[in-house]
Design a protein around this motif. Sequence first.
Motif, PDB file in Angstrom:
ATOM      1  N   GLY A  12      19.348  13.999 -27.785  1.00 10.26           N
ATOM      2  CA  GLY A  12      19.810  15.378 -27.918  1.00 10.26           C
ATOM      3  C   GLY A  12      18.728  16.307 -28.435  1.00 10.26           C
ATOM      4  N   ASP A  13      17.691  15.758 -29.081  1.00  7.01           N
ATOM      5  CA  ASP A  13      16.568  16.569 -29.549  1.00  7.01           C
ATOM      6  C   ASP A  13      15.624  16.859 -28.384  1.00  7.01           C
ATOM      7  OD1 ASP A  13      17.456  16.530 -32.187  1.00  7.01           O
ATOM      8  OD2 ASP A  13      16.156  14.858 -32.762  1.00  7.01           O
ATOM      9  N   ILE A  14      14.746  17.828 -28.599  1.00  4.51           N
ATOM     10  CA  ILE A  14      13.734  18.176 -27.606  1.00  4.51           C
ATOM     11  C   ILE A  14      12.372  17.806 -28.182  1.00  4.51           C
ATOM     12  CG2 ILE A  14      12.690  20.034 -26.268  1.00  4.51           C
ATOM     13  CD1 ILE A  14      15.398  21.546 -26.656  1.00  4.51           C
ATOM     14  N   TYR A  15      11.561  17.127 -27.374  1.00  4.85           N
ATOM     15  CA  TYR A  15      10.218  16.773 -27.802  1.00  4.85           C
ATOM     16  C   TYR A  15       9.225  17.087 -26.690  1.00  4.85           C
ATOM     17  CZ  TYR A  15      10.753  12.468 -25.030  1.00  4.85           C
ATOM     18  OH  TYR A  15      10.953  11.565 -24.013  1.00  4.85           O
ATOM     19  N   GLU A  16       7.949  17.150 -27.060  1.00  5.76           N
ATOM     20  CA  GLU A  16       6.894  17.332 -26.076  1.00  5.76           C
ATOM     21  C   GLU A  16       6.261  15.977 -25.806  1.00  5.76           C
ATOM     22  OE1 GLU A  16       4.020  20.837 -26.008  1.00  5.76           O
ATOM     23  OE2 GLU A  16       2.790  19.190 -26.795  1.00  5.76           O
ATOM     24  N   HIS A  21       5.160  18.155 -21.357  1.00  3.34           N
ATOM     25  CA  HIS A  21       6.466  18.610 -20.893  1.00  3.34           C
ATOM     26  C   HIS A  21       7.449  18.659 -22.058  1.00  3.34           C
ATOM     27  CE1 HIS A  21       6.754  18.298 -16.335  1.00  3.34           C
ATOM     28  NE2 HIS A  21       5.475  18.097 -16.609  1.00  3.34           N
ATOM     29  N   PRO A  22       8.204  19.739 -22.207  1.00  6.02           N
ATOM     30  CA  PRO A  22       9.347  19.708 -23.107  1.00  6.02           C
ATOM     31  C   PRO A  22      10.389  18.767 -22.480  1.00  6.02           C
ATOM     32  CG  PRO A  22       8.707  21.963 -22.641  1.00  6.02           C
ATOM     33  CD  PRO A  22       7.968  21.079 -21.674  1.00  6.02           C
ATOM     34  N   VAL A  23      10.873  17.825 -23.258  1.00  2.00           N
ATOM     35  CA  VAL A  23      11.770  16.793 -22.743  1.00  2.00           C
ATOM     36  C   VAL A  23      13.014  16.721 -23.613  1.00  2.00           C
ATOM     37  CG1 VAL A  23      11.984  14.304 -22.327  1.00  2.00           C
ATOM     38  CG2 VAL A  23       9.836  15.454 -21.824  1.00  2.00           C
ATOM     39  N   LYS A  56       8.179  17.115 -31.953  1.00  2.00           N
ATOM     40  CA  LYS A  56       9.487  17.721 -31.790  1.00  2.00           C
ATOM     41  C   LYS A  56       9.306  19.212 -31.509  1.00  2.00           C
ATOM     42  CE  LYS A  56      13.961  17.493 -34.073  1.00  2.00           C
ATOM     43  NZ  LYS A  56      14.656  16.995 -35.265  1.00  2.00           N
ATOM     44  N   LEU A  57      10.145  19.756 -30.619  1.00  2.00           N
ATOM     45  CA  LEU A  57      10.075  21.163 -30.250  1.00  2.00           C
ATOM     46  C   LEU A  57      11.373  21.887 -30.559  1.00  2.00           C
ATOM     47  CD1 LEU A  57       8.443  20.922 -26.688  1.00  2.00           C
ATOM     48  CD2 LEU A  57       7.309  21.447 -28.837  1.00  2.00           C
ATOM     49  N   SER A  58      11.280  23.207 -30.628  1.00  2.00           N
ATOM     50  CA  SER A  58      12.462  24.055 -30.777  1.00  2.00           C
ATOM     51  C   SER A  58      12.805  24.672 -29.415  1.00  2.00           C
ATOM     52  CB  SER A  58      12.176  25.174 -31.784  1.00  2.00           C
ATOM     53  OG  SER A  58      11.246  26.094 -31.228  1.00  2.00           O
ATOM     54  N   ILE A  59      13.949  25.301 -29.326  1.00  2.00           N
ATOM     55  CA  ILE A  59      14.335  26.020 -28.112  1.00  2.00           C
ATOM     56  C   ILE A  59      13.312  27.119 -27.824  1.00  2.00           C
ATOM     57  CG2 ILE A  59      16.065  27.550 -27.092  1.00  2.00           C
ATOM     58  CD1 ILE A  59      16.907  24.623 -27.138  1.00  2.00           C
ATOM     59  N   THR A  60      12.807  27.784 -28.854  1.00  2.00           N
ATOM     60  CA  THR A  60      11.791  28.825 -28.687  1.00  2.00           C
ATOM     61  C   THR A  60      10.549  28.262 -28.001  1.00  2.00           C
ATOM     62  OG1 THR A  60      12.592  29.946 -30.660  1.00  2.00           O
ATOM     63  CG2 THR A  60      10.384  30.531 -29.909  1.00  2.00           C
ATOM     64  N   ARG A  66       8.565  27.498 -20.428  1.00  2.00           N
ATOM     65  CA  ARG A  66       9.160  27.848 -19.135  1.00  2.00           C
ATOM     66  C   ARG A  66       8.744  29.237 -18.650  1.00  2.00           C
ATOM     67  NH1 ARG A  66      12.687  24.996 -16.435  1.00  2.00           N
ATOM     68  NH2 ARG A  66      13.649  26.874 -15.645  1.00  2.00           N
ATOM     69  N   SER A  67       8.424  30.129 -19.562  1.00  2.00           N
ATOM     70  CA  SER A  67       8.072  31.487 -19.141  1.00  2.00           C
ATOM     71  C   SER A  67       6.705  31.539 -18.457  1.00  2.00           C
ATOM     72  CB  SER A  67       8.113  32.450 -20.321  1.00  2.00           C
ATOM     73  OG  SER A  67       7.047  32.189 -21.204  1.00  2.00           O
ATOM     74  N   ASP A  68       5.792  30.650 -18.829  1.00  2.00           N
ATOM     75  CA  ASP A  68       4.460  30.615 -18.223  1.00  2.00           C
ATOM     76  C   ASP A  68       3.898  29.207 -18.370  1.00  2.00           C
ATOM     77  OD1 ASP A  68       1.935  31.034 -17.209  1.00  2.00           O
ATOM     78  OD2 ASP A  68       1.420  32.650 -18.603  1.00  2.00           O
ATOM     79  N   TRP A  69       4.401  28.303 -17.564  1.00  2.00           N
ATOM     80  CA  TRP A  69       4.067  26.888 -17.656  1.00  2.00           C
ATOM     81  C   TRP A  69       2.561  26.629 -17.593  1.00  2.00           C
ATOM     82  CZ3 TRP A  69       5.048  22.553 -19.633  1.00  2.00           C
ATOM     83  CH2 TRP A  69       4.609  21.352 -19.094  1.00  2.00           C
TER      84      TRP A  69
END
Length: 86
Positions: A12-16, A21-23, A56-60, A66-69
Amino acid sequence: MPTDQHGSIRPGDIYEDCAFHPVLCTHVEGDHLSGISLIDASGPRGCSLSHCGVIKLSITDVLAARSDWPTYVVRRKAEFEAEHPA
């Protein structure tokens, strides 16, 4: 900008991952993480907590990626190389 190191990544967490890649984490087993890319939905993507430099990454962070991969990847590679000189 990444928020912290990998210490407490759970499903459920987001990591790089090691390809920047954000995963979305779907499974943790010992040292191994797996999940689905939030850039291109590729998966399963897998990384080692101790060998891949996972953070670990945040939604931000994900929104920035995603805005400029292409720019995000170049910036993150430079930051990673500065933090982990050869």
